[in-house]
Design a protein around this motif. Structure first.
Motif, short mmCIF file in Angstrom:
data_model
loop_
_atom_site.label_atom_id
_atom_site.label_comp_id
_atom_site.label_asym_id
_atom_site.label_seq_id
_atom_site.Cartn_x
_atom_site.Cartn_y
_atom_site.Cartn_z
N LYS A 81 6.99 -12.66 -26.56
CA LYS A 81 5.94 -12.33 -25.61
C LYS A 81 6.04 -10.76 -25.71
CE LYS A 81 5.54 -16.08 -22.50
NZ LYS A 81 4.16 -16.33 -22.79
N THR A 82 4.98 -10.30 -25.76
CA THR A 82 4.87 -8.77 -25.94
C THR A 82 4.29 -7.87 -24.65
OG1 THR A 82 2.65 -8.91 -26.91
CG2 THR A 82 4.78 -8.88 -28.37
N LEU A 83 4.71 -6.73 -24.45
CA LEU A 83 4.31 -6.15 -23.29
C LEU A 83 3.91 -4.60 -23.58
CD1 LEU A 83 4.20 -6.41 -20.12
CD2 LEU A 83 6.22 -5.61 -19.91
N PRO A 84 2.69 -3.98 -23.37
CA PRO A 84 2.51 -2.73 -23.70
C PRO A 84 2.97 -1.60 -23.00
CG PRO A 84 0.39 -3.73 -23.57
CD PRO A 84 1.47 -4.95 -22.89
N LEU A 85 3.69 -0.53 -23.73
CA LEU A 85 4.28 0.49 -22.97
C LEU A 85 3.85 1.68 -23.30
CD1 LEU A 85 8.30 1.18 -22.66
CD2 LEU A 85 6.64 2.87 -23.86
N SER A 86 3.57 2.78 -22.32
CA SER A 86 3.13 3.89 -22.62
C SER A 86 3.82 5.01 -21.80
CB SER A 86 1.50 3.93 -22.04
OG SER A 86 1.46 3.75 -20.53
N VAL A 87 3.87 6.28 -22.36
CA VAL A 87 4.35 7.53 -21.81
C VAL A 87 3.08 8.50 -21.98
CG1 VAL A 87 6.19 9.26 -21.92
CG2 VAL A 87 6.46 6.97 -22.52
N ASN A 88 2.89 9.24 -20.89
CA ASN A 88 2.05 10.30 -20.75
C ASN A 88 2.52 11.43 -20.17
OD1 ASN A 88 -0.19 12.15 -20.20
ND2 ASN A 88 -1.47 10.39 -19.28
N CYS A 89 2.68 12.76 -21.02
CA CYS A 89 3.17 13.81 -20.48
C CYS A 89 2.15 15.02 -20.50
CB CYS A 89 4.07 14.36 -21.69
SG CYS A 89 5.56 13.30 -22.03
N GLY A 90 0.98 14.50 -20.21
CA GLY A 90 -0.12 15.37 -20.13
C GLY A 90 -0.36 16.30 -21.26
N SER A 91 -0.63 17.59 -21.33
CA SER A 91 -0.81 18.35 -22.47
C SER A 91 0.17 18.97 -23.06
CB SER A 91 -2.04 19.46 -22.25
OG SER A 91 -1.67 20.47 -21.14
N VAL A 92 1.51 18.89 -22.57
CA VAL A 92 2.83 19.46 -23.00
C VAL A 92 3.50 18.52 -23.96
CG1 VAL A 92 4.70 20.46 -22.42
CG2 VAL A 92 2.77 20.72 -21.10
N ALA A 93 3.72 18.73 -25.14
CA ALA A 93 4.42 17.92 -26.06
C ALA A 93 5.83 18.23 -25.61
CB ALA A 93 4.40 18.26 -27.40
N THR A 118 16.42 -10.35 -25.79
CA THR A 118 16.41 -9.31 -26.43
C THR A 118 15.03 -8.31 -26.06
OG1 THR A 118 15.18 -10.04 -28.65
CG2 THR A 118 17.69 -10.53 -28.09
N VAL A 119 15.10 -7.03 -26.42
CA VAL A 119 13.87 -6.24 -26.50
C VAL A 119 13.66 -5.58 -27.64
CG1 VAL A 119 12.63 -4.57 -25.11
CG2 VAL A 119 14.35 -6.11 -23.99
N THR A 120 12.68 -5.41 -28.18
CA THR A 120 12.49 -4.52 -29.45
C THR A 120 11.26 -3.81 -29.19
OG1 THR A 120 13.31 -6.33 -30.94
CG2 THR A 120 12.15 -4.88 -32.00
N LEU A 121 11.44 -2.38 -29.74
CA LEU A 121 10.43 -1.56 -29.55
C LEU A 121 9.69 -1.33 -31.00
CD1 LEU A 121 12.09 1.68 -28.33
CD2 LEU A 121 10.23 0.63 -27.31
N ARG A 122 8.34 -1.78 -30.87
CA ARG A 122 7.41 -1.86 -31.82
C ARG A 122 6.15 -0.87 -31.95
NH1 ARG A 122 7.08 -8.46 -32.65
NH2 ARG A 122 9.46 -8.65 -33.21
N ASP A 123 5.35 -0.80 -32.97
CA ASP A 123 4.12 -0.17 -32.96
C ASP A 123 4.10 1.19 -32.26
OD1 ASP A 123 3.34 -2.68 -34.19
OD2 ASP A 123 2.87 -3.39 -32.00
N LEU A 124 5.05 2.07 -32.41
CA LEU A 124 5.14 3.20 -31.99
C LEU A 124 3.87 3.98 -32.40
CD1 LEU A 124 8.81 3.45 -32.17
CD2 LEU A 124 7.71 3.52 -29.99
N ALA A 169 8.71 -6.09 -27.50
CA ALA A 169 8.69 -7.40 -27.73
C ALA A 169 9.76 -8.19 -27.23
CB ALA A 169 8.80 -7.58 -29.53
N VAL A 170 9.67 -9.13 -26.48
CA VAL A 170 10.77 -9.68 -25.58
C VAL A 170 10.97 -10.96 -26.33
CG1 VAL A 170 11.48 -10.57 -23.53
CG2 VAL A 170 10.13 -8.35 -23.59
#
Length: 220
Positions: free
Chosen positions: A70-82, A129-135, A190-191
Motif C-alpha cells: 500500500k502507498t501513501l503520499p508524503l510532502s515537505v514544504n519549506c516555503g521559498s527557502v531551499a 517495511t517502509v520504502t521511499l519512492r518517487d522523490l 510504500a508500505v
C-alpha cells in the motif's frame, strides 16, 4: 581655607573636562538571529495505512503471510527557502518485532527495515517495511541516499528502503552523493506488511494490526 576650596574646585573642573572628552567614543551593537528554514512535513490521510478486515482462514498456519503493498503520499514544504534536510524513521512498536519475518519479501531486507505490528494476548502480530519512492522537487527527479547515522559524514546510494534510526535518509539530484537543497519535496511511502504465522497468533479473538513509526525531519 580659600586655597583648599580653590584646589577642590579646580579638580572638579578637571574631572568634568575629562568626562566630557569620554563621550567622543560610542559603542555600535549589531544583532540578529539566523534561523533554519521552517519546513513542514505531512502525509496524506493522517499517515494511516489501513489493511481493513483480513479473514483468519486466509492465513498460512506455519509460514509468514505477506500482504499487498500500500502507498501513501508524503510532502515537505519549506516555503521559498531551499534547505538540506533528511528523514529518520523510528519504530514505536520495536518490542513486537518478529525476527526474520521479512525474509518472505525477498532479498535486500534486514532487521533495520523490520518494524513491529504490535502484539495481542502477548503474541506478536507481525512486521512491516517502509520504502521511499518517487522523490521529486519542482518537477526534478531526486535519487535516495542514506548514511548510517546523523553523526556520520559518509553518504551512500540507496534503494529507498527505510532503515531505522540512527540511519538518516536524504536525496541527491546528480551523481554526487551529497544531499540536495530543496524547498519542496514530494514522495511516496510504500508500505508492505507481513502477518505472523497463524499458529503463533491468538485467533480466538480479533487481532489488530498496530504498527506505528515516527518520521522526523532533520536539517543537515
Amino acid at each position: 581655607m580659600k586655597n583648599i576650596v580653590g584646589l577642590t574646585l579646580g579638580i572638579a573642573c578637571l574631572a568634568a573636562a575629562l568626562s566630557a572628552q569620554a563621550t567622543n567614543v560610542a559603542e555600535l551593537t549589531v544583532r540578529g538571529t539566523i534561523k533554519p528554514a521552517a519546513c513542514n512535513l505531512s502525509m496524506t490521510g493522517a499517515g494511516i495505512v489501513n489493511y481493513g478486515d483480513i479473514p483468519s482462514g486466509t492465513l498460512l498456519p506455519t509460514a509468514f503471510n505477506p500482504l499487498q503493498e500500500k502507498t501513501l503520499p508524503l510532502s515537505v514544504n519549506c516555503g521559498s527557502v531551499a534547505a538540506k534536510f533528511g528523514l529518520t524513521f523510528k519504530d514505536l512498536q520495536a518490542a513486537s518485532k518478529v525476527p526474520g519475518i521479512l525474509a518472505v519479501l525477498g532479498t535486500g531486507y534486514t532487521e533495520v527495515h523490520n518494524y513491529g505490528l504490535g502484539a495481542v494476548s502477548g503474541r506478536k502480530t507481525g512486521g512491516f517495511t517502509v520504502t521511499l519512492r518517487d522523490l521529486r522537487s519542482s518537477g526534478t527527479t531526486l535519487y535516495p541516499i542514506m548514511r548510517a547515522s546523523t553523526s556520520t559524514a559518509t553518504w551512500l546510494s540507496s534503494d529507498g528502503k527505510a532503515a531505522q534510526f540512527p540511519a538518516q535518509h536524504s536525496w541527491r539530484t546528480g551523481s554526487s552523493l551529497t544531499p540536495a537543497p530543496v524547498s519542496q519535496l514530494s514522495a511516496t511511502l510504500a508500505v508492505r506488511a507481513v502477518i505472523n504465522k497463524a499458529q503463533d497468533l491468538d485467533l480466538s479473538r480479533d487481532v489488530t494490526l498496530d504498527g506505528r513509526a515516527s518520521l522526523e525531519l532533520n536539517y543537515i
